[in-house]
Design a protein around this motif. Structure first.
Motif, PDB file in Angstrom:
ATOM      1  N   LEU A  32      32.848  87.934  17.451  1.00  0.00           N
ATOM      2  CA  LEU A  32      32.333  87.794  16.084  1.00  0.00           C
ATOM      3  C   LEU A  32      30.811  87.949  16.076  1.00  0.00           C
ATOM      4  N   GLU A  33      30.170  87.281  17.008  1.00  0.00           N
ATOM      5  CA  GLU A  33      28.709  87.327  17.086  1.00  0.00           C
ATOM      6  C   GLU A  33      28.212  88.766  17.281  1.00  0.00           C
ATOM      7  N   VAL A  34      28.824  89.498  18.192  1.00  0.00           N
ATOM      8  CA  VAL A  34      28.431  90.882  18.455  1.00  0.00           C
ATOM      9  C   VAL A  34      28.688  91.761  17.233  1.00  0.00           C
ATOM     10  N   GLN A  35      29.854  91.595  16.613  1.00  0.00           N
ATOM     11  CA  GLN A  35      30.198  92.431  15.463  1.00  0.00           C
ATOM     12  C   GLN A  35      29.304  92.160  14.254  1.00  0.00           C
ATOM     13  N   ILE A  36      28.932  90.905  14.040  1.00  0.00           N
ATOM     14  CA  ILE A  36      28.020  90.590  12.931  1.00  0.00           C
ATOM     15  C   ILE A  36      26.638  91.155  13.217  1.00  0.00           C
ATOM     16  N   LYS A  37      26.173  91.037  14.462  1.00  0.00           N
ATOM     17  CA  LYS A  37      24.865  91.600  14.821  1.00  0.00           C
ATOM     18  C   LYS A  37      24.856  93.111  14.589  1.00  0.00           C
ATOM     19  N   GLU A  38      25.915  93.794  14.999  1.00  0.00           N
ATOM     20  CA  GLU A  38      26.002  95.247  14.794  1.00  0.00           C
ATOM     21  C   GLU A  38      25.999  95.597  13.308  1.00  0.00           C
ATOM     22  N   ALA A  39      26.754  94.845  12.510  1.00  0.00           N
ATOM     23  CA  ALA A  39      26.822  95.112  11.068  1.00  0.00           C
ATOM     24  C   ALA A  39      25.471  94.886  10.404  1.00  0.00           C
ATOM     25  N   LEU A  40      24.790  93.809  10.779  1.00  0.00           N
ATOM     26  CA  LEU A  40      23.490  93.514  10.168  1.00  0.00           C
ATOM     27  C   LEU A  40      22.413  94.502  10.622  1.00  0.00           C
ATOM     28  N   ASN A  41      22.466  94.918  11.888  1.00  0.00           N
ATOM     29  CA  ASN A  41      21.519  95.944  12.350  1.00  0.00           C
ATOM     30  C   ASN A  41      21.748  97.260  11.619  1.00  0.00           C
ATOM     31  N   SER A  42      22.995  97.622  11.426  1.00  0.00           N
ATOM     32  CA  SER A  42      23.319  98.834  10.688  1.00  0.00           C
ATOM     33  C   SER A  42      22.817  98.739   9.255  1.00  0.00           C
ATOM     34  N   LEU A  43      23.007  97.586   8.645  1.00  0.00           N
ATOM     35  CA  LEU A  43      22.539  97.371   7.277  1.00  0.00           C
ATOM     36  C   LEU A  43      21.017  97.488   7.215  1.00  0.00           C
ATOM     37  N   GLY A  44      20.326  96.818   8.120  1.00  0.00           N
ATOM     38  CA  GLY A  44      18.855  96.890   8.150  1.00  0.00           C
ATOM     39  C   GLY A  44      18.365  98.307   8.344  1.00  0.00           C
ATOM     40  N   ASN A  45      19.003  99.024   9.250  1.00  0.00           N
ATOM     41  CA  ASN A  45      18.638 100.413   9.518  1.00  0.00           C
ATOM     42  C   ASN A  45      18.814 101.269   8.269  1.00  0.00           C
ATOM     43  N   ASN A  46      19.954 101.105   7.593  1.00  0.00           N
ATOM     44  CA  ASN A  46      20.218 101.890   6.386  1.00  0.00           C
ATOM     45  C   ASN A  46      19.253 101.549   5.259  1.00  0.00           C
ATOM     46  N   ILE A  47      18.905 100.278   5.115  1.00  0.00           N
ATOM     47  CA  ILE A  47      17.943  99.884   4.081  1.00  0.00           C
ATOM     48  C   ILE A  47      16.592 100.531   4.354  1.00  0.00           C
ATOM     49  N   MET A  48      16.135 100.477   5.610  1.00  0.00           N
ATOM     50  CA  MET A  48      14.832 101.067   5.943  1.00  0.00           C
ATOM     51  C   MET A  48      14.842 102.578   5.700  1.00  0.00           C
ATOM     52  N   LYS A  49      15.943 103.228   6.034  1.00  0.00           N
ATOM     53  CA  LYS A  49      16.067 104.669   5.787  1.00  0.00           C
ATOM     54  C   LYS A  49      15.985 104.958   4.290  1.00  0.00           C
ATOM     55  N   MET A  50      16.708 104.170   3.492  1.00  0.00           N
ATOM     56  CA  MET A  50      16.684 104.374   2.039  1.00  0.00           C
ATOM     57  C   MET A  50      15.281 104.160   1.471  1.00  0.00           C
ATOM     58  N   VAL A  51      14.563 103.182   1.996  1.00  0.00           N
ATOM     59  CA  VAL A  51      13.194 102.933   1.536  1.00  0.00           C
ATOM     60  C   VAL A  51      12.301 104.121   1.874  1.00  0.00           C
ATOM     61  N   MET A  52      12.395 104.606   3.108  1.00  0.00           N
ATOM     62  CA  MET A  52      11.561 105.748   3.524  1.00  0.00           C
ATOM     63  C   MET A  52      11.881 106.989   2.697  1.00  0.00           C
ATOM     64  N   GLU A  53      13.154 107.306   2.558  1.00  0.00           N
ATOM     65  CA  GLU A  53      13.540 108.499   1.807  1.00  0.00           C
ATOM     66  C   GLU A  53      13.267 108.317   0.312  1.00  0.00           C
ATOM     67  N   GLY A  54      13.384 107.102  -0.195  1.00  0.00           N
ATOM     68  CA  GLY A  54      13.060 106.828  -1.589  1.00  0.00           C
ATOM     69  C   GLY A  54      11.575 107.004  -1.866  1.00  0.00           C
ATOM     70  N   GLN A  55      10.741 106.528  -0.946  1.00  0.00           N
ATOM     71  CA  GLN A  55       9.290 106.701  -1.089  1.00  0.00           C
ATOM     72  C   GLN A  55       8.934 108.184  -1.057  1.00  0.00           C
ATOM     73  N   ASP A  56       9.563 108.926  -0.159  1.00  0.00           N
ATOM     74  CA  ASP A  56       9.317 110.367  -0.063  1.00  0.00           C
ATOM     75  C   ASP A  56       9.700 111.059  -1.371  1.00  0.00           C
ATOM     76  N   GLU A  57      10.856 110.733  -1.902  1.00  0.00           N
ATOM     77  CA  GLU A  57      11.317 111.349  -3.149  1.00  0.00           C
ATOM     78  C   GLU A  57      10.388 110.994  -4.305  1.00  0.00           C
ATOM     79  N   TYR A  58       9.925 109.771  -4.320  1.00  0.00           N
ATOM     80  CA  TYR A  58       8.976 109.341  -5.355  1.00  0.00           C
ATOM     81  C   TYR A  58       7.705 110.194  -5.302  1.00  0.00           C
ATOM     82  N   LEU A  59       7.190 110.415  -4.105  1.00  0.00           N
ATOM     83  CA  LEU A  59       5.970 111.221  -3.953  1.00  0.00           C
ATOM     84  C   LEU A  59       6.199 112.670  -4.369  1.00  0.00           C
ATOM     85  N   VAL A  60       7.375 113.198  -4.065  1.00  0.00           N
ATOM     86  CA  VAL A  60       7.690 114.572  -4.463  1.00  0.00           C
ATOM     87  C   VAL A  60       7.731 114.671  -5.994  1.00  0.00           C
TER      88      VAL A  60
END
Length: 148
Positions: A32-60
């Motif tokens: 459970l501990e490993v699977q939750i860590k993987e899920a939360l890391n994936s979530l954090g990674n996806n959020i950061m990607k969305m922020v970066m790509e969202g900022q880029d789109e805003y600038l465009v």
């Protein structure tokens, strides 16, 4: 924004399912501990990607926010090691006619330099882990190295 909310909801449900699996003894606590860590890391990674790509789109889309800069190329990939793991995102390459310079403005927004591959928080964690490992090995004494 809707995409982010949908993604958050999906990850929340996944974590909930894993907790129920543990409570019903379908998986062990360490699993459970490993699977939750993987899920939360994936979530954090996806959020950061969305922020970066969202900022880029805003600038465009908002020329006033990038006065003097014109789009040179779109959809250039960058990969950076973050505290959540490796993040890959797409960004735009801009040209400034006045200064005759080029830049990925979204990278500048995040504080990324052109050849940066590891974020500062990730570097700090890696340094701490390396130091901890070094202390642990040295505390084991000469036997660890095959001496004595």
């Amino acid at each position: 924004m809707e995409e982010l909310i949908q993604h958050l909801w999906e990850k929340f449900l996944l974590v909930g399912e894993k907790v129920l699996d543990a409570l019903e003894k379908k998986i062990t606590y360490p699993e459970l501990e490993v699977q939750i860590k993987e899920a939360l890391n994936s979530l954090g990674n996806n959020i950061m990607k969305m922020v970066m790509e969202g900022q880029d789109e805003y600038l465009v889309e908002h020329r006033k926010e990038r006065q003097g800069w014109v789009v040179e190329r779109r959809q250039e990939e960058k990969r950076v090691l973050t505290v959540f793991g490796e993040m890959a995102y797409q960004r735009t390459y801009f040209y400034n006619k006045e200064s005759r310079s080029y830049a990925h403005l979204a990278d500048a927004y995040a504080g990324y330099t052109p050849h940066m591959r590891i974020e500062e928080p990730a570097k700090a964690i890696l340094t701490d882990l390396a130091t901890e490992q070094s202390y642990r090995r040295s505390s084991l004494g000469p036997q660890e190295y095959g001496w004595g």
